[in-house]
Design a protein around this motif. Structure first.
Motif, PDB file in Angstrom:
ATOM      1  N   LYS A 130       0.779  -1.139  -0.104  1.00 32.88           N
ATOM      2  CA  LYS A 130       0.381  -0.229  -0.051  1.00 32.88           C
ATOM      3  C   LYS A 130       0.729   0.802   0.124  1.00 32.88           C
ATOM      4  CE  LYS A 130      -3.678  -1.913   2.567  1.00 32.88           C
ATOM      5  NZ  LYS A 130      -3.756  -1.798   4.464  1.00 32.88           N
ATOM      6  N   VAL A 131       1.900   1.298   0.819  1.00 29.75           N
ATOM      7  CA  VAL A 131       2.439   2.674   0.830  1.00 29.75           C
ATOM      8  C   VAL A 131       3.568   2.889  -0.373  1.00 29.75           C
ATOM      9  CG1 VAL A 131       4.248   3.403   2.226  1.00 29.75           C
ATOM     10  CG2 VAL A 131       2.967   2.378   3.567  1.00 29.75           C
ATOM     11  N   LYS A 136      -2.395   7.815  10.297  1.00 31.73           N
ATOM     12  CA  LYS A 136      -2.007   7.922   8.563  1.00 31.73           C
ATOM     13  C   LYS A 136      -0.635   8.359   8.895  1.00 31.73           C
ATOM     14  CE  LYS A 136      -6.357   9.358   7.136  1.00 31.73           C
ATOM     15  NZ  LYS A 136      -7.310  10.757   6.816  1.00 31.73           N
ATOM     16  N   TRP A 164      -1.511   4.378   0.035  1.00 32.91           N
ATOM     17  CA  TRP A 164      -1.743   4.455   1.466  1.00 32.91           C
ATOM     18  C   TRP A 164      -1.475   6.110   1.391  1.00 32.91           C
ATOM     19  CZ3 TRP A 164      -1.973   2.355   6.440  1.00 32.91           C
ATOM     20  CH2 TRP A 164      -2.133   2.357   7.002  1.00 32.91           C
TER      21      TRP A 164
END
Ligand code: F6P
Length: 523
Positions: free
Chosen positions: A134-135, A238, A140
């Motif tokens: 995701k990152v 987050k 993200w």
């Protein structure tokens, strides 16, 4: 089964080594090579893409045979079985030492205290993988809906040195994320790192097995305050994730439950880069490369576990280390990688080795009457040749050195690589062979320094007979790096077993922490 508990110096093999030592101590490596044209082959272990050449050590076949007898006499095999099956060999902390479980590629379940730990390990890896993806993909998002560009690992000791060393070593494989490390409680260090960062696009990974470490908690608190200058408390989820065993303290710090990655008390901090402690590695190079690192480590684990001691690289090189420490009275070992990527290997190994085997009380609780853990130091060649190598060549101290080199460079500049490796080979040869009076005499004559021969000659002679081990690897990859780190981890284990010490606690660092707290209260 408990570890055997023997003073190694009282074994029959130690007595044999004591009798053998006078026969070997004055043998010159040059003579050993001249007398046996197969010496290199006979004293080399090949494993996958590794060549462990230990021929330039001050040993004979009899030395190795007797050292192997020592390993057998202290029941190294039994200790290895305990190590690889999750027994609580960290007796003083009542813990298993099971970092090998983290990288196991086998289908067999692994147990600690009767509990199957395999599902937890797999679960953590799956979480690392999905978070990394995701990152790295940009899915993200930070609190202003921007993707992450920078990652900051906040940790110290094992929660910093391993990930930092691997990220640096695998820089070639780095994706677009910039990964930074904050460790020192020095506030200037923190400011220097955050001053260039944009809180909107930065992810902070707080790594602390205990979540009580003063440095890490202070640094994390400072960074969170800095973050909250622009963002709100809800935004923390987050941008902050944590890796720890201490879930309550992590939650109290304000980390969202989903953002907590597990750690286990059966993994020592300095052996934890294979767990979620290595999250910043996975972020820097992607999950597949992180996985390859684990595979490489597992391959070395299997070699260590299944190979007879005579052909077992971690065992043989550990035994040679014992030979120098306890018979030649060497006090330090140099780690000399011929790769700038490995510039953080020596500092990493300093913690791994010195925090483990820097012990003076044996497994009976008695003070040892022999030497244990060595001083570890080093830096990459060829830089080191222009810094400290003079002392290895012509100083008064015996310093066995590990030379680590690669057959291929990563960018493929052959000219540079040929020169780098020519230096690698030249150093080990110069250390082993030295230069005789006759050779030095001839050199001075050839250089036309006839008048200076008499006065300069003593300074131009190199005694040689300085030991080294060459670890030659095809290429620096996540896999080969994993094997290399695992090799040194097993070396720590073997030496600890032979020295009859507990390698996996670190009570020696506690007193300084307690006193620092007292000083702080007085201020
Ligand atoms: O320096 C002592 C030590 O306990 C190390 O063994 C450990 O790696 C380091 O502190 C950090 O500990 P933690 O991960 O619990 O913050």
């Amino acid at each position: 089964m408990a570890l055997q508990n023997n003073n190694p110096t009282k074994t029959a093999a130690w007595q044999k080594l004591t009798n053998h030592y006078p026969k070997v101590k004055d043998l010159h490596l040059k003579t050993l090579f001249n007398n046996n044209e197969n010496r290199k082959e006979e004293f080399t272990i090949n494993f996958n893409d590794f060549e462990f050449d230990y021929s330039k050590n001050r040993i004979t076949k009899e030395t190795i045979d007797t050292l192997v007898e020592l390993a057998n006499e202290v029941d190294l095999k039994g200790a290895m079985d305990a190590y690889f099956t999750g027994e609580k060999i960290n007796v003083t902390e009542n813990r298993a030492v099971f970092h090998t479980a983290l990288r196991s590629q086998s289908n067999e379940d692994l147990f600690v205290d009767g509990e199957n730990i395999t599902p937890e390990i797999k679960g953590a890896l799956a979480k690392i993988e999905s978070f990394t993806n995701k990152v790295v993909s940009g899915d993200w998002k930070g609190y202003t809906n921007k993707s992450i560009t920078d990652v900051v690992n906040i940790g110290i000791g094992g929660s910093d040195l391993g990930p930092d060393m691997v990220v640096e070593s695998l820089k070639y494989y780095n994706n677009h994320l910039n990964v930074h490390f904050v460790s020192n409680i020095d506030g200037d260090h923190v400011q220097e790192v955050i001053k260039t960062l944009n809180p909107e696009t930065t992810l902070f990974v707080i790594v602390s097995k205990t979540f009580t470490t003063q440095e890490t908690l202070t640094n994390a608190t400072t960074i969170k305050k800095w973050f909250l200058q622009n963002a709100s408390n809800e935004d923390v989820a987050k941008h902050f994730v944590a890796v720890s065993t201490n879930l309550d303290s992590v939650r109290n710090f304000g980390i969202a439950a989903d953002n907590i990655f597990p750690m286990w008390d059966w993994v020592g901090g300095r052996f934890s880069l294979w767990s979620a402690v290595g999250l910043s590695i996975s972020l820097a190079v992607g999950y597949n490369n992180f996985k390859d690192l684990l595979v490489g480590a597992f391959d070395m684990d299997e070699h260590f576990k299944n190979t007879p001691f005579e052909k077992n690289a971690p065992v043989i090189l550990s035994l040679i280390g014992i030979w120098y420490t306890n018979f030649f009275e060497a006090e330090s070992e140099a780690i000399l990688p011929y790769s700038q990527y490995l510039s953080k290997l020596a500092p990493y190994l300093q913690q791994a080795i010195m925090e483990s085997n820097g012990k003076s009380v044996d497994r009976n609780g008695d003070r040892v009457d022999y030497q244990t853990g060595n001083i570890i130091w080093g830096a990459p060649g060829s830089n080191s040749q222009h810094a400290f190598m003079q002392l290895l060549h012509q100083g008064t101290k015996l310093i066995p050195a590990d030379f680590i080199g690669f057959k291929e460079s990563l960018y493929g500049d052959q000219d540079h690589h040929n020169k780098l490796m020519a230096n690698f080979y030249a150093q080990t040869q110069a250390l082993a062979e030295g230069k005789t009076k006759e050779e030095a005499h001839l050199d001075l004559k050839t250089q036309g320094k006839i008048d200076a021969i008499e006065s300069l000659l003593p300074y131009k002679v190199f005694e040689g007979n300085k030991p080294s081990t060459s670890i030659l690897i095809d290429k620096l990859t996540p896999k080969s790096l994993g094997s290399l780190i695992s090799f040194y981890e097993h070396k720590i284990f073997v030496q600890g077993i032979i020295w009859n010490i507990y390698s996996y606690d670190q009570f020696g660092v506690e007193l300084g922490k307690e006193l620092a707290n007292k000083f702080l209260k007085k201020q």
